[in-house]
Motif scaffolding. Structure first.
Motif, PDB file in Angstrom:
ATOM      1  N   PRO A 200       0.730  -1.298   0.104  1.00 15.06           N
ATOM      2  CA  PRO A 200       0.054   0.124  -0.079  1.00 15.06           C
ATOM      3  C   PRO A 200       0.766   1.294   0.006  1.00 15.06           C
ATOM      4  N   VAL A 201       0.288   2.333  -0.490  1.00 13.93           N
ATOM      5  CA  VAL A 201       1.028   3.836  -0.633  1.00 13.93           C
ATOM      6  C   VAL A 201      -0.089   4.462   0.337  1.00 13.93           C
ATOM      7  N   TRP A 202      -0.937   3.859   1.288  1.00 11.72           N
ATOM      8  CA  TRP A 202      -1.947   4.494   2.079  1.00 11.72           C
ATOM      9  C   TRP A 202      -1.712   3.941   3.418  1.00 11.72           C
ATOM     10  N   PRO A 203      -2.233   4.525   4.677  1.00  9.34           N
ATOM     11  CA  PRO A 203      -1.841   3.753   5.894  1.00  9.34           C
ATOM     12  C   PRO A 203      -2.632   2.516   5.975  1.00  9.34           C
ATOM     13  N   GLN A 204      -2.063   1.404   6.416  1.00 11.48           N
ATOM     14  CA  GLN A 204      -2.558   0.026   6.957  1.00 11.48           C
ATOM     15  C   GLN A 204      -2.013  -0.075   8.253  1.00 11.48           C
ATOM     16  N   TYR A 233     -17.369  10.422  11.447  1.00 10.94           N
ATOM     17  CA  TYR A 233     -16.455  10.718  10.489  1.00 10.94           C
ATOM     18  C   TYR A 233     -14.963  11.029  11.283  1.00 10.94           C
ATOM     19  N   VAL A 234     -14.089  10.444  10.466  1.00  7.93           N
ATOM     20  CA  VAL A 234     -12.614  11.070  10.965  1.00  7.93           C
ATOM     21  C   VAL A 234     -11.864  11.641   9.819  1.00  7.93           C
ATOM     22  N   GLY A 235     -10.788  12.067  10.370  1.00  9.48           N
ATOM     23  CA  GLY A 235      -9.972  12.550   9.300  1.00  9.48           C
ATOM     24  C   GLY A 235      -9.128  11.656   8.470  1.00  9.48           C
ATOM     25  N   ASN A 236      -8.655  12.063   7.291  1.00 10.03           N
ATOM     26  CA  ASN A 236      -7.554  11.427   6.452  1.00 10.03           C
ATOM     27  C   ASN A 236      -8.323  10.083   6.128  1.00 10.03           C
ATOM     28  N   LEU A 237      -9.714   9.917   5.866  1.00 11.63           N
ATOM     29  CA  LEU A 237     -10.143   8.823   5.357  1.00 11.63           C
ATOM     30  C   LEU A 237     -11.011   9.003   3.999  1.00 11.63           C
ATOM     31  N   VAL A 238     -11.331   9.880   3.708  1.00  7.67           N
ATOM     32  CA  VAL A 238     -12.044  10.196   2.463  1.00  7.67           C
ATOM     33  C   VAL A 238     -10.940  11.315   1.973  1.00  7.67           C
ATOM     34  N   PRO A 239     -10.807  11.215   0.441  1.00  7.83           N
ATOM     35  CA  PRO A 239     -11.143  10.141  -0.451  1.00  7.83           C
ATOM     36  C   PRO A 239     -10.435   8.942  -0.678  1.00  7.83           C
ATOM     37  N   PHE A 240      -9.375   8.826  -0.291  1.00  5.00           N
ATOM     38  CA  PHE A 240      -8.406   7.658  -0.480  1.00  5.00           C
ATOM     39  C   PHE A 240      -8.018   6.696   0.459  1.00  5.00           C
ATOM     40  N   ASN A 241      -7.837   7.073   1.673  1.00  6.76           N
ATOM     41  CA  ASN A 241      -7.262   6.267   2.750  1.00  6.76           C
ATOM     42  C   ASN A 241      -8.132   5.081   3.283  1.00  6.76           C
ATOM     43  N   TRP A 242      -9.480   5.197   2.905  1.00  4.70           N
ATOM     44  CA  TRP A 242     -10.491   4.292   3.217  1.00  4.70           C
ATOM     45  C   TRP A 242      -9.959   2.675   2.737  1.00  4.70           C
ATOM     46  N   GLY A 291       1.267  -3.745  17.805  1.00  4.39           N
ATOM     47  CA  GLY A 291       0.001  -3.323  17.824  1.00  4.39           C
ATOM     48  C   GLY A 291      -1.162  -4.554  17.338  1.00  4.39           C
ATOM     49  N   TYR A 292      -2.237  -4.625  17.681  1.00  2.17           N
ATOM     50  CA  TYR A 292      -3.569  -5.309  17.260  1.00  2.17           C
ATOM     51  C   TYR A 292      -4.428  -4.651  16.608  1.00  2.17           C
ATOM     52  N   PHE A 293      -4.630  -4.276  15.643  1.00  5.11           N
ATOM     53  CA  PHE A 293      -5.480  -3.527  14.905  1.00  5.11           C
ATOM     54  C   PHE A 293      -6.345  -4.149  13.763  1.00  5.11           C
ATOM     55  N   PRO A 294      -7.220  -5.102  14.244  1.00 10.83           N
ATOM     56  CA  PRO A 294      -8.009  -5.841  13.232  1.00 10.83           C
ATOM     57  C   PRO A 294      -9.003  -5.214  12.490  1.00 10.83           C
ATOM     58  N   GLU A 295      -9.191  -3.832  12.494  1.00 11.80           N
ATOM     59  CA  GLU A 295     -10.111  -3.155  11.509  1.00 11.80           C
ATOM     60  C   GLU A 295      -9.357  -2.695  10.473  1.00 11.80           C
ATOM     61  N   SER A 296      -7.945  -2.882  10.517  1.00 11.59           N
ATOM     62  CA  SER A 296      -7.068  -2.221   9.526  1.00 11.59           C
ATOM     63  C   SER A 296      -6.553  -3.473   8.784  1.00 11.59           C
ATOM     64  N   CYS A 297      -6.043  -3.326   7.541  1.00  7.33           N
ATOM     65  CA  CYS A 297      -5.565  -4.439   6.642  1.00  7.33           C
ATOM     66  C   CYS A 297      -3.914  -4.247   7.272  1.00  7.33           C
ATOM     67  N   ASP A 321       2.869  -8.349  -0.945  1.00 16.44           N
ATOM     68  CA  ASP A 321       2.713  -6.812  -0.962  1.00 16.44           C
ATOM     69  C   ASP A 321       3.374  -6.021   0.266  1.00 16.44           C
ATOM     70  N   GLY A 322       3.289  -4.915   0.237  1.00 15.27           N
ATOM     71  CA  GLY A 322       4.283  -4.165   1.168  1.00 15.27           C
ATOM     72  C   GLY A 322       5.640  -4.150   0.838  1.00 15.27           C
ATOM     73  N   GLY A 323       6.037  -4.533  -0.258  1.00 12.62           N
ATOM     74  CA  GLY A 323       7.477  -4.393  -0.636  1.00 12.62           C
ATOM     75  C   GLY A 323       8.267  -5.772  -0.590  1.00 12.62           C
ATOM     76  N   ILE A 324       7.334  -6.554  -0.067  1.00  5.07           N
ATOM     77  CA  ILE A 324       7.876  -8.070  -0.204  1.00  5.07           C
ATOM     78  C   ILE A 324       7.820  -8.425  -1.627  1.00  5.07           C
ATOM     79  N   GLN A 325       9.030  -9.169  -2.179  1.00  4.08           N
ATOM     80  CA  GLN A 325       9.180  -9.682  -3.426  1.00  4.08           C
ATOM     81  C   GLN A 325       9.862 -11.069  -3.476  1.00  4.08           C
ATOM     82  N   PRO A 326       9.558 -11.807  -4.527  1.00  2.00           N
ATOM     83  CA  PRO A 326      10.189 -12.939  -4.717  1.00  2.00           C
ATOM     84  C   PRO A 326      11.759 -12.852  -5.151  1.00  2.00           C
ATOM     85  N   ASN A 327      12.421 -14.126  -4.890  1.00  5.30           N
ATOM     86  CA  ASN A 327      13.814 -14.106  -5.399  1.00  5.30           C
ATOM     87  C   ASN A 327      14.025 -13.961  -6.605  1.00  5.30           C
TER      88      ASN A 327
END
Length: 485
Positions: A200-204, A233-242, A291-297, A321-327
């Motif tokens: 992701p390029v958004w917070p997870q 409603y919370v900040g930094n959710l709409v329009p992309f970080n959802w 941290g344990y944040f089951p609401e978040s990917c 994902d998240g920068g992990i790549q195969p050999n």
């Protein structure tokens, strides 16, 4: 309003043409004489309504507009400021905030609907349109959860409508070239697939914000939440970080896998996986505290799907994902790029390997020096404009109608996009099962994670995990209020 199961491809344009012939049978002036070369009669244009017209939805509106074969009748968005560009592009189109009101009022005036909302609203909007006999174009991923994807796939067949998912790479030449290479036996029998993204390029992997914020005046927050549980409603959710929250999005996997996993799915003719297992990246809060944040990917994941192939060994399919790549393959020289750097696919076979980047672009045999000598017959239809012709691929099929030759040449109809999306979302089901926890019997302040260390066995036809019942809660979610399929 059209009745359920009506075929809008059996369209008013045929009726109008027939009526014109009957009324003026002595002489018909060809369209190109009346309007000049390239002229499209109003009766030949597809009448479109769009649900979600800002951001990616705005891109879809522009893409469909560029075909030159549509009239936009209505636009719908819950965010008035985000909708501004599409409304300026189509000032005559009626504007709505609630897609249900739009479909109710404009149902008799439209032939097709595009859906470009956040993931959690794809299915209810698309299903409502299909039940009215409307063709639909739905952004990727097709749905938020596996059950929704299955229901949309079945509905497309039931209502005989023209469907397309917004994974434009499926219209590109690259995936077709890879199919032809594979069918010609250039890499032998596939044994493993590796696919990866730098998203992701958004917070997870973060905690839900604790401070509510007043919604913007031009955003209808209740309509934006739609099927999801009510939250302030919370900040930094709409329009992309959802995208990083399970209530609304499907994470890096849902965002990119329909683009990246699609080429090997098409090349190998895959269906439902037989099993899934995963590992996820940890999040640290404070000093060495997870941290344990089951609401978040999660911030990163590695998923392994296995596909049963009768008469052959299982296929092992990896997603990272998240920068992990195969050999890095030994066949790649030190200065050669793997995929497009941040994203890509490698298919390993008994005789060789092939590789591509996002959307199936830049297909290569490995070592890459083999690519220029790979001369195999072209056996598959090419879409005019490649991936840039994805919208036109759908529009032409809508105008021609269900069952037409254009319909048969669709790149990503739900019959293909549905099973692909189900497999993508199977990875998310594995992630959520991995993070499922229960209090320890002897200490309620400590927890067990019974879904870890289990290879989930998937019964595709029955749409259920057969060896870990808690996982099945993630197959289908409950909707808020009166939303339903």
């Amino acid at each position: 309003m059209k009745s359920e199961g009506s075929n809008s491809g059996n369209s008013r344009r045929k009726f109008l043409k027939g009526s014109a012939l009957a009324a003026a049978g002595f002489y018909i002036v060809p369209r190109n004489v009346l309007g000049g070369p390239g002229f499209i009669a109003p009766s030949d244009k597809l009448r479109v309504a769009s649900i979600g017209v800002g951001g990616m939805g705005g891109s879809d509106v522009r893409g469909v507009t560029k075909t030159g074969k549509v009239d936009f009748i209505a636009l719908c968005d819950v965010d008035d400021s985000r909708a501004k560009g599409s409304r300026e592009l189509h000032p005559k189109a009626k504007y709505y905030n609630d897609f249900r009101e739009m479909l109710d009022k404009e149902g008799n005036n439209i032939d097709a609907v595009t859906v470009s909302t956040p993931d959690h609203m794809h299915a209810v909007a698309a299903m409502a349109a299909m039940k009215m006999g409307k063709h639909v174009y739905v952004q990727k991923p097709l749905a938020h959860d596996i059950y929704e994807a299955r229901m949309l796939t079945e509905a497309a067949k039931k209502y005989k409508v023209v469907t397309q998912m917004g994974n434009q790479g499926s219209s590109g030449d690259g995936v077709r070239q890879m199919v032809e290479w594979y069918d010609a036996g250039l890499i032998g029998e596939a044994t493993k697939v590796y696919s990866w993204t730098d998203r992701p390029v958004w917070p997870q992997g973060i905690q839900w914000p604790t401070e509510p914020v007043t919604p913007p005046s031009d955003l209808d927050w209740d309509l934006w939440l739609g099927t999801a549980p009510y939250k302030d409603y919370v900040g930094n959710l709409v329009p992309f970080n959802w995208r990083g929250w399970w209530d609304y999005g499907t994470g890096a996997l849902g965002d990119m896998a329909c683009h990246i996993m699609e080429p090997p799915f098409r090349v190998l003719g895959l269906g439902y996986p037989k099993s899934a297992e995963c590992s996820v990246g940890s999040v640290y809060v404070g000093e060495f505290k997870r941290g344990y944040f089951p609401e978040s990917c999660p911030p990163s994941s590695h998923i392994t799907l296995r596909f049963d192939r009768p008469g052959k060994d299982d296929l092992e399919f990896h997603w990272m994902d998240g920068g992990i790549q195969p050999n890095r393959p030994e066949e790649l020289a030190p200065n050669e790029q793997m995929g497009d750097g941040g994203n890509g696919v490698i298919i390993e076979g008994t005789k060789g390997k092939m590789m591509c980047s996002t959307y199936g672009k830049n297909p290569q045999l490995l070592p890459t020096s083999k690519t220029k000598d790979a001369n195999v017959p072209q056996t598959l239809h090419r879409v005019d404009g490649g991936d840039g012709g994805h919208y036109n691929n759908w529009v032409e099929a809508c105008i021609a109608g269900h069952g037409s030759e254009e319909f048969k040449n669709l790149s990503s109809p739900f019959s293909i996009a549905g099973p692909l999306t189900e497999s993508v979302l199977m990875g998310n089901l594995a992630i959520r099962s991995y993070d499922y926890r229960t209090p320890k019997a002897d200490n309620a302040n400590q927890f067990d994670y019974p879904g870890r260390g289990i290879k989930l066995v998937w019964d595709g036809p029955e749409m259920k995990v057969s060896n870990f019942e808690p996982a099945n809660q993630f197959v289908k979610r409950d909707y808020r209020g009166d939303y339903s399929l």
